[in-house]
Design a protein around this motif. Structure first.
Motif, PDB file in Angstrom:
ATOM      1  N   ILE A  30     -11.235  81.446  10.271  1.00  0.00           N
ATOM      2  CA  ILE A  30     -10.493  80.931  11.415  1.00  0.00           C
ATOM      3  C   ILE A  30     -11.509  80.644  12.516  1.00  0.00           C
ATOM      4  O   ILE A  30     -12.603  81.221  12.538  1.00  0.00           O
ATOM      5  CB  ILE A  30      -9.402  81.892  11.933  1.00  0.00           C
ATOM      6  CG1 ILE A  30      -9.988  83.223  12.397  1.00  0.00           C
ATOM      7  CG2 ILE A  30      -8.315  82.097  10.900  1.00  0.00           C
ATOM      8  CD1 ILE A  30      -8.954  84.089  13.150  1.00  0.00           C
ATOM      9  N   ASN A  31     -11.138  79.724  13.387  1.00  0.00           N
ATOM     10  CA  ASN A  31     -11.981  79.365  14.520  1.00  0.00           C
ATOM     11  C   ASN A  31     -11.309  79.872  15.785  1.00  0.00           C
ATOM     12  O   ASN A  31     -10.124  79.602  16.007  1.00  0.00           O
ATOM     13  CB  ASN A  31     -12.137  77.845  14.601  1.00  0.00           C
ATOM     14  CG  ASN A  31     -12.746  77.289  13.333  1.00  0.00           C
ATOM     15  OD1 ASN A  31     -13.842  77.664  12.937  1.00  0.00           O
ATOM     16  ND2 ASN A  31     -12.012  76.406  12.673  1.00  0.00           N
ATOM     17  N   THR A  71      -7.331  77.115  14.060  1.00  0.00           N
ATOM     18  CA  THR A  71      -8.095  77.194  15.308  1.00  0.00           C
ATOM     19  C   THR A  71      -7.177  77.663  16.427  1.00  0.00           C
ATOM     20  O   THR A  71      -6.093  77.102  16.621  1.00  0.00           O
ATOM     21  CB  THR A  71      -8.701  75.827  15.668  1.00  0.00           C
ATOM     22  OG1 THR A  71      -9.585  75.424  14.616  1.00  0.00           O
ATOM     23  CG2 THR A  71      -9.482  75.901  16.974  1.00  0.00           C
ATOM     24  N   VAL A  72      -7.605  78.704  17.125  1.00  0.00           N
ATOM     25  CA  VAL A  72      -6.837  79.226  18.265  1.00  0.00           C
ATOM     26  C   VAL A  72      -7.783  79.465  19.451  1.00  0.00           C
ATOM     27  O   VAL A  72      -8.987  79.651  19.275  1.00  0.00           O
ATOM     28  CB  VAL A  72      -6.100  80.552  17.929  1.00  0.00           C
ATOM     29  CG1 VAL A  72      -5.138  80.377  16.765  1.00  0.00           C
ATOM     30  CG2 VAL A  72      -7.081  81.686  17.639  1.00  0.00           C
ATOM     31  N   GLU A 106     -16.631  81.147  14.575  1.00  0.00           N
ATOM     32  CA  GLU A 106     -16.053  80.979  13.242  1.00  0.00           C
ATOM     33  C   GLU A 106     -16.027  82.353  12.587  1.00  0.00           C
ATOM     34  O   GLU A 106     -17.069  82.972  12.377  1.00  0.00           O
ATOM     35  CB  GLU A 106     -16.899  80.007  12.417  1.00  0.00           C
ATOM     36  CG  GLU A 106     -16.231  79.639  11.101  1.00  0.00           C
ATOM     37  CD  GLU A 106     -17.092  78.722  10.251  1.00  0.00           C
ATOM     38  OE1 GLU A 106     -16.649  77.604   9.974  1.00  0.00           O
ATOM     39  OE2 GLU A 106     -18.215  79.141   9.885  1.00  0.00           O
ATOM     40  N   LEU A 107     -14.824  82.847  12.288  1.00  0.00           N
ATOM     41  CA  LEU A 107     -14.673  84.214  11.790  1.00  0.00           C
ATOM     42  C   LEU A 107     -14.185  84.229  10.354  1.00  0.00           C
ATOM     43  O   LEU A 107     -13.324  83.423   9.979  1.00  0.00           O
ATOM     44  CB  LEU A 107     -13.658  84.976  12.656  1.00  0.00           C
ATOM     45  CG  LEU A 107     -13.880  84.968  14.172  1.00  0.00           C
ATOM     46  CD1 LEU A 107     -12.770  85.770  14.856  1.00  0.00           C
ATOM     47  CD2 LEU A 107     -15.251  85.515  14.527  1.00  0.00           C
ATOM     48  N   ASP A 108     -14.704  85.170   9.571  1.00  0.00           N
ATOM     49  CA  ASP A 108     -14.182  85.387   8.222  1.00  0.00           C
ATOM     50  C   ASP A 108     -12.827  86.073   8.336  1.00  0.00           C
ATOM     51  O   ASP A 108     -12.685  87.047   9.078  1.00  0.00           O
ATOM     52  CB  ASP A 108     -15.135  86.291   7.425  1.00  0.00           C
ATOM     53  CG  ASP A 108     -16.407  85.557   7.060  1.00  0.00           C
ATOM     54  OD1 ASP A 108     -16.315  84.377   6.675  1.00  0.00           O
ATOM     55  OD2 ASP A 108     -17.483  86.160   7.180  1.00  0.00           O
ATOM     56  N   ALA A 109     -11.860  85.575   7.598  1.00  0.00           N
ATOM     57  CA  ALA A 109     -10.506  86.136   7.661  1.00  0.00           C
ATOM     58  C   ALA A 109     -10.079  86.568   6.267  1.00  0.00           C
ATOM     59  O   ALA A 109     -10.409  85.932   5.276  1.00  0.00           O
ATOM     60  CB  ALA A 109      -9.540  85.097   8.210  1.00  0.00           C
ATOM     61  N   THR A 110      -9.346  87.668   6.235  1.00  0.00           N
ATOM     62  CA  THR A 110      -8.874  88.228   4.971  1.00  0.00           C
ATOM     63  C   THR A 110      -7.383  87.964   4.837  1.00  0.00           C
ATOM     64  O   THR A 110      -6.630  88.211   5.787  1.00  0.00           O
ATOM     65  CB  THR A 110      -9.114  89.753   4.965  1.00  0.00           C
ATOM     66  OG1 THR A 110     -10.493  89.986   5.211  1.00  0.00           O
ATOM     67  CG2 THR A 110      -8.711  90.374   3.639  1.00  0.00           C
TER      68      THR A 110
END
Ligand code: FES
Length: 104
Positions: A3-4, A96-97, A14-18
């Motif tokens: 996710i951004n 993106t949030v 930019e994050l890794d999401a589970t």
């Protein structure tokens, strides 16, 4: 899956999401400044984010409970969501949030 997240300084992360994690949890785990005071119980509105326009119609709609809590949020917009009410799933890869302002 990513996710951004745009923080309050305008910096894009930019994050890794589970899958199965709440978007709020992904943001919090990454150390970004999100209070999420109620821990995701949909009562505090301190996990308020603005969803990128391109994503608004791709998310599940708000439940009544989320609507009620958002009514008390600071600087509410059409694109406002509680990030603790958004669950990560394959179809949200690339979401993106932007972090909403905190209460003064
Ligand atoms: S963490 Fe409190 S409403 Fe989302």
């Amino acid at each position: 899956m990513k996710i951004n997240v745009i923080d309050r300084d305008g910096t894009l992360h930019e994050l890794d999401a589970t899958p199965g994690w709440k978007v709020m949890e992904v943001i919090r785990e990454a150390g970004l400044d999100i209070k999420a005071e109620c821990g995701g119980c949909c009562v505090c509105s301190t996990c308020h984010v603005y969803v990128d326009d391109a994503w608004v119609d791709r998310l599940p709609g708000r439940q009544d409970e989320e609507d009620e809590v958002l009514d008390d949020a600071c600087e509410l917009k059409e694109t406002s969501r509680l990030s603790c009410q958004l669950l990560m799933a394959e179809e949200l890869d690339g979401l993106t949030v932007t972090l909403a302002p905190e209460w003064a």
